[in-house]
Design a protein around this motif. Structure first.
Motif, PDB file in Angstrom:
ATOM      1  N   ILE A   1      18.491  24.379  -4.953  1.00 43.57           N
ATOM      2  CA  ILE A   1      17.640  24.654  -6.121  1.00 43.57           C
ATOM      3  C   ILE A   1      17.082  26.066  -6.034  1.00 43.57           C
ATOM      4  CG2 ILE A   1      15.521  23.973  -7.311  1.00 43.57           C
ATOM      5  CD1 ILE A   1      16.131  21.086  -6.395  1.00 43.57           C
ATOM      6  N   ALA A   2      16.633  26.434  -4.832  1.00 44.88           N
ATOM      7  CA  ALA A   2      16.064  27.771  -4.653  1.00 44.88           C
ATOM      8  C   ALA A   2      17.068  28.846  -5.016  1.00 44.88           C
ATOM      9  CB  ALA A   2      15.592  27.946  -3.215  1.00 44.88           C
TER      10      ALA A   2
ATOM     11  N   LYS B   1      17.397  28.980  -8.742  1.00 50.88           N
ATOM     12  CA  LYS B   1      16.187  29.497  -9.405  1.00 50.88           C
ATOM     13  C   LYS B   1      15.831  30.918  -8.966  1.00 50.88           C
ATOM     14  CE  LYS B   1      12.573  26.543  -9.779  1.00 50.88           C
ATOM     15  NZ  LYS B   1      11.633  25.479  -9.312  1.00 50.88           N
TER      16      LYS B   1
ATOM     17  N   GLN C   1      14.760  31.750  -5.957  1.00 48.72           N
ATOM     18  CA  GLN C   1      13.617  31.739  -5.036  1.00 48.72           C
ATOM     19  C   GLN C   1      14.009  32.062  -3.596  1.00 48.72           C
ATOM     20  OE1 GLN C   1      12.570  27.699  -6.036  1.00 48.72           O
ATOM     21  NE2 GLN C   1      10.618  28.323  -6.919  1.00 48.72           N
ATOM     22  N   ALA C   2      15.306  32.049  -3.328  1.00 49.54           N
ATOM     23  CA  ALA C   2      15.744  32.324  -1.958  1.00 49.54           C
ATOM     24  C   ALA C   2      15.634  33.823  -1.711  1.00 49.54           C
ATOM     25  CB  ALA C   2      17.180  31.844  -1.766  1.00 49.54           C
TER      26      ALA C   2
ATOM     27  N   ALA D   1      11.323  28.119  -0.962  1.00 50.69           N
ATOM     28  CA  ALA D   1      12.743  27.852  -1.219  1.00 50.69           C
ATOM     29  C   ALA D   1      13.054  26.357  -1.185  1.00 50.69           C
ATOM     30  CB  ALA D   1      13.614  28.592  -0.210  1.00 50.69           C
TER      31      ALA D   1
ATOM     32  N   GLN E   1      11.162  24.093  -2.313  1.00 54.68           N
ATOM     33  CA  GLN E   1      10.389  23.518  -3.418  1.00 54.68           C
ATOM     34  C   GLN E   1       9.031  22.980  -2.970  1.00 54.68           C
ATOM     35  OE1 GLN E   1      11.923  24.180  -6.550  1.00 54.68           O
ATOM     36  NE2 GLN E   1      13.112  25.258  -5.001  1.00 54.68           N
TER      37      GLN E   1
END
Lengths: 768, 768
Positions: free
Chosen positions: A17-18, A21, A23-24, B207, B209
């Motif tokens: 998911i990261a 999105k 976010q990584a 990352a 969540q």
């Protein structure tokens, strides 16, 4: 008992998911205040010595902070190779370089550096530095570098940096017993890793006056040691942090940018400095897969028996030793691992030249030796008129073979099952029959096969240590700390599954981040040699068993039951005699944190030293169509079959296999850095370096011969590198099957194939 | 044996250079990409309910991302108090608040929030939000809030949120046996912590969540729990990271900004949001020292014997419970700890009002009760004509006294030695004699003394756990991981000294950073109650002893000697029978990392649960000059003497003592938040809130009665808070000695003193 069977399931990657999105965070994503930008001044010759620098105009460029020449930085000799350290001096890597150098050994060598307040200013300054050289003869090939009158590339060392000889039996006698001797010369190309994320690192001085290097490295702990050696400080003065990584494939198993970026920060009073290579630099000036020349002979009897294998290897090391002879020297063991023979002779030389330094690359020498072996094997089968699969089947090492060359009993060795499964699922016989109608005309079809054996981790050649730490959280989740390296391959997800499995909790109960920090994470040598799911897997298992035992001891005391009557199943403490739930794991965890009388937090640590290995294997089957007019090879279908023990996460395993196949297809058909005779790389970009895209690839079919390996921590053995070993020779053999010409140089580019077709038509080559 | 005596030396703080060079990163120093800025919409009344919000104009402000009203955020009730969690529901903190509220209980209450792309945009938007209220009567004092017709500040709870009664004996009977009963009313002020760094936190989605909160908190692990409770997620879904901190003094023992900033990030899809309070917000809307009213009586015989102490306490809690009754309720034990008496009655009430919420502040209730006790003690000494030091000496509890109220034997209790040392070093008698010539005229001089007892950590009242992890680095250094909190006080340096001492290595061999991370650092409740050098000290000692044993075991095996014959001294392995060096620690470390056969890294973890405490004590002696025309008190000289066991680092200890004295001098002479009758804070800034500067302070003299406390991990006991207990009452007593007026309200500001002088001259008050 106590398992909820997390291992073997296609759990979604914890970072999926990261990554979707955004976010990584990768190294280049971290913002730093007052960040400076470093750039490398690169030599514009391949061999020589810098006689003078004129930096006067460069210094005037606004924003330039510092221009560094070799003598401004530490002069310690070091090796960039990411091997585990050894206390045995003669086994240590060859330390043949300093951070910057006036002695140019490759085109693009690191002869200086600029640090500026912006990347643009640094680039402008680079352009204004004037360098004069004394030039020496340039050696592109080992043969040039080995000539009697060749100049030493490293003054203190012969251009042949290492040579070795292994084997058994009397090869000459065995060859004499053969009906046919097939002897061929083969050569492989200079492949580049082309990881998505280029090399990048940021260094700065920490609050305790030590030095931190945030880097996209496969080997944080080893990198710490290399930086310390290069800059000349005690090892704990360096701290390496590894964020998310966009691939490495072995290129980031060398500390290519880290020593320099730390030295840059040291030169700037500890201010953060970033050193990010461009794609052009990454392709041309980092590490490559060794181009290796083989003189390879097989003695074979008419009935298919192999009497002898005689292999002479000359490995093109490029300008610096890096991983050196470890790659060219290792093939003998694996030839012996896969096929029967009476005698084996494997001689190898690794030779300095003036092309890019070769280093580790996915499968570490195996794509080369397997290309040579499977080529000559295939030609031998043709010679005696046997089906190439049958020929391999009859000569394959049996399950349980004791390999004296590595002192390893090859338990659970299933190459035969892979070949059989491949023959069936690929519909080899049907396709082979169908292809017969395409042996004439412009478009010709053919099938090929190649098999391979593959080790797991580096035992018995090197040290194999790994560590794991588990921390029970108040709500019954576990933080898993590892020193191993997630580089995009999914290691953290697989290792978290192992922890969940061994403790007895759902996958979601394991908390993992991808931020490895050498100060605090358990010592582990990192991502290479397909070792992590094996060696780190043992560490995870041991830590999980330890923390489970502590939890059960506490639970037994709390609920006044015998420890052996209870177990952790799916996150609950179960009283096994009646299967009833005694408590949730959270109940035990909360008590461990907050019980007034004996609240004590529960953690477990393991450091394992693994004295065993297990051999994986596999094969590729491929069908191609060759355009006789253009030399273009179209891959019609391809299938890998792998004997890698238990598959921890099928979804991630599929990704590994498909990626590895694509890499080997590129190796077989299109990839390779070319050099001018002056040693200048000619195709240092993604337009000219022909990496296959998804458009170039057929469906990447694959299958597993799944077993529960008794020597694996969770029944598993190597898989990460394996898929990239056998596609290229299978394609080569398919091309031969299609057009009747055995091409022994990689890649089988249209140009290469076309030239071979032309030569055949002119009678210059002998048909097989 | 095995010690190199690191403890007791003035090692330079490990972060000293970084702080001078600006390398120490505080929460606000970390750059974040796409950072959003949160601001709190604060009520402009002190008691009432929001009837309506009009955010239409605010939403139009460019850069505004989100405007949050109470109903937009989770509605979970929680407490901000940073107490260790307890599994016993009735001991848990009162959960009386939600993240945002329509029910206004204090001026500046959190009734909404704005998130914007810049701080300026957020501020502009705040100004455009229109709020209408329904207003309720405002209660500034507990007496107002306890009136029969007072409205409940929290609907579900009486305004008296807790009351208690402790003591022993028959106070009325003992009072009847006294020759004199001194009964006085006293009241203390609303002091603010005024830490250098205001409250600040940044939250974002990780990352995996989960949610990370980077915060300037004293209590990272507790903060994790509070955030999780407030936002309603499982506890391990929160990760708290603590960088360098610019002071806390207890204010950051409450999670004042963290739940809101995490909720803000949740409302913005995990984007990083920063919430930084201004100085004005920090002074007026965070936590304060409880203003407490005492009705305090001592029964005393002519010979100086104390027959009884009767103390009634009313503690002004402000709008929310926070640490609540723990502060007002604790005094009885410490009255009993320091002086002999036949009977003691200590009754206490903690009462909600509409002023700022009171919470933890350095010394946690002790400055208040000691002000009351030492005032009345002093007046009793005057009454019977005894020297105030003699009076305290004769009544002090002896070393070894068993305090039945806390079930603690006060081993090594040296308040008498402190008073004697203070009398001598301060030249009390000489100064007292000299001051007699300044009892008339405009400038009058006088001397005062006050003594105190002080606990160490929170046992037996609360859970005391701490943890430590040590990791042996390849070069023989050790990484020390702690969950305790360096907040500027030097804890990390002191704890590193302890680790070095217990292992047997120089201080420089211990690597520590100040970045606490709840995911990975050992569980520890944090910085409060002067607990860390004590409780965490035990954890460090245990971890050090464990790792030392592992190292010696390995060394013994390597060098084939008996483990009990070797020791680690100054970083070397010494063969004790002849004192020769067998190896360096680095030799053992390198082997543990890299020995092919049995290389396994060495770490140690400890989690301790401490079931003991030890009582510290001390005193202050002060001389003042009072200007009869202006009421200004000039502090001529002041000295603290401390009984705190072994001093781990004299340099850092000096800093602690001087800072604490300054804080108590401000408490005594100038500090205090004032409120309008509508509950509006009147002096919410550093101009109007009269914090003493270095210009206002005399030389802060101090001395230690240093002992080796048998109950301390390294002979040490509490020191961090202790210095801030007794200066204020010593000053009050000195003022009385100078001008003959006992002033029982804090602070003794010129205004306050002047009014008392005026009243005396008008005959309104009785001379002592």
């Amino acid at each position: 008992m106590g398992t909820n069977e997390v291992v073997g399931h296609s759990e979604q990657r914890w970072d999926a998911i990261a990554k979707v999105k955004g976010q990584a965070q990768f190294t280049g994503d971290f913002p730093f205040k007052n960040l400076l930008y470093g750039k490398i001044l690169r030599s514009t010759i391949a061999h020589g010595r810098v006689e003078s620098y004129d930096i006067s105009e460069a210094e005037k460029v606004p924003g330039v902070v510092k221009i560094l020449l070799p003598e401004d930085l530490p002069q310690n000799k070091y090796s960039t190779a990411g091997h585990p350290w050894t206390l045995i001096p003669e086994k240590q890597d060859i330390r043949d370089r300093t951070i910057l150098t006036r002695d140019v050994r490759v085109y693009g060598d690191d002869i200086g550096a600029v640090i500026a307040k912006s990347e643009l200013a640094a680039i402008k300054a680079l352009e204004k530095i004037k360098v004069t050289y004394k030039e020496y003869p340039v050696y592109i090939t080992p043969q040039q570098a080995m000539a009697d009158d060749a100049r030493r590339i490293h003054e203190e060392r012969d251009n042949v940096l290492a040579s070795s000889k292994v084997g058994f039996g009397d090869v000459d006698k065995s060859m004499a017993e053969a009906d046919y001797i097939i002897r061929e010369n083969l050569s492989t190309s200079v492949q580049q890793h082309v990881h998505m994320e280029n090399q990048i690192a940021v260094a700065y001085q920490d609050a305790d006056q030590r030095w931190t290097c945030v880097s996209s490295t496969q080997i944080p702990h080893i990198c710490r040691r290399i930086i310390a050696q290069a800059v000349g400080v005690s090892w704990s003065k360096i701290r390496v942090k590894k964020p998310f990584i966009g691939g490495g494939f072995g290129n980031k198993q060398d500390a290519v940018v880290e020593p320099l970026v730390v030295a840059m920060s040291m030169a700037c009073n500890g201010q953060p400095v970033q050193l990010a290579l461009t794609r052009e630099e990454s392709i041309a000036y980092t590490r490559t897969r060794h181009a290796i020349d083989y003189n390879f002979a097989i003695g074979v009897k008419k009935d298919g028996t192999i009497t002898a294998i005689d292999c002479d290897v000359i490995s093109n090391q490029g300008g610096y030793a890096s991983h050196g002879h470890a790659i060219g020297g290792k093939g003998g063991t694996f030839i012996n691992a896969i096929y029967k023979m009476d005698s084996l002779r494997y001689t190898a030389k690794t030779v300095y030249t003036n092309i890019a330094t070769a280093g580790a690359m996915r499968a570490y020498g195996m794509p080369q030796v397997v290309f040579a072996l499977e080529t000559v094997m295939d030609d031998a089968a043709d010679k005696i008129g046997m089906d190439p699969i049958d020929f391999r089947m009859m000569n394959r090492r049996p399950d349980g073979f004791y390999n004296a060359m590595s002192n390893v009993k090859q338990i659970n060795f299933k190459v035969g099952e892979c070949l059989e499964k491949g023959r069936k699922e690929f519909e080899w016989d049907k396709k082979m029959a169908a292809s017969k109608q395409y042996k004439t005309g412009v478009k010709r079809r053919g099938l090929g096969v190649a098999a391979f054996s593959f080790g797991t981790a580096v035992y018995p050649f090197g040290l194999e240590v790994a560590g794991a730490r588990l921390i029970l959280m108040p709500d019954g989740c576990f933080k898993l700390m590892l020193g191993s390296t997630e580089i995009g391959q999914g290691a953290d997800t697989a290792l978290s599954q192992m922890a969940a499995e061994a403790i007895g909790v759902p996958f979601k109960n394991i908390i993992r981040d991808s931020f490895t920090d050498t100060d605090i994470d358990p010592y582990d040598t990192g991502a290479y040699a397909s070792r992590q799911s094996y060696v780190t897997g043992f560490a995870v298992k041991e830590a999980a068993e330890k923390i489970k035992a502590k939890i059960l001891t506490r639970a037994a005391k709390m609920y006044d039951v015998r420890t052996e009557y209870i177990d952790i199943i799916d996150g609950n403490i179960i009283y096994m005699p009646d299967g009833e739930r005694l408590a949730t794991l959270e109940d035990i965890a909360m008590s461990s944190y907050f019980d007034m009388k004996d609240g004590k937090t529960i953690t477990a640590y393991s450091s394992v030293n693994i004295h065993q290995t297990t051999y994986a294997s596999g094969c590729t089957l491929a069908e191609v169509e060759v355009d006789m007019e253009t030399g273009r090879v179209k891959l019609l279908s391809i299938m890998n079959v792998h004997d890698s023990g238990k598959i921890i996460n099928p979804l991630i395993a599929n990704g590994q296999v498909e990626g590895g196949m694509a890499m080997s297809i590129g190796y077989g058909l299109s990839e390779g850095i070319r050099y001018s005779k002056e040693g200048r790389p000619l195709n240092n970009n993604l337009l000219d370096y022909k990496l296959p895209t998804t458009m170039d690839l057929p469906k990447l079919e694959h299958a597993f011969v799944e077993t529960d390996d008794p020597l694996g921590p969770f029944g598993n053995k190597s898989l990460g590198e394996n898929p990239t070993v056998s596609p290229a020779p299978a394609i080569r053999n398919a091309v031969k099957n299609a057009i009747g010409i055995g091409i022994n140089t990689l890649p089988l580019s249209p140009e290469n194939v076309y030239e071979h077709i032309q030569a055949q038509q002119k009678g210059d080559v002998q048909n097989v």
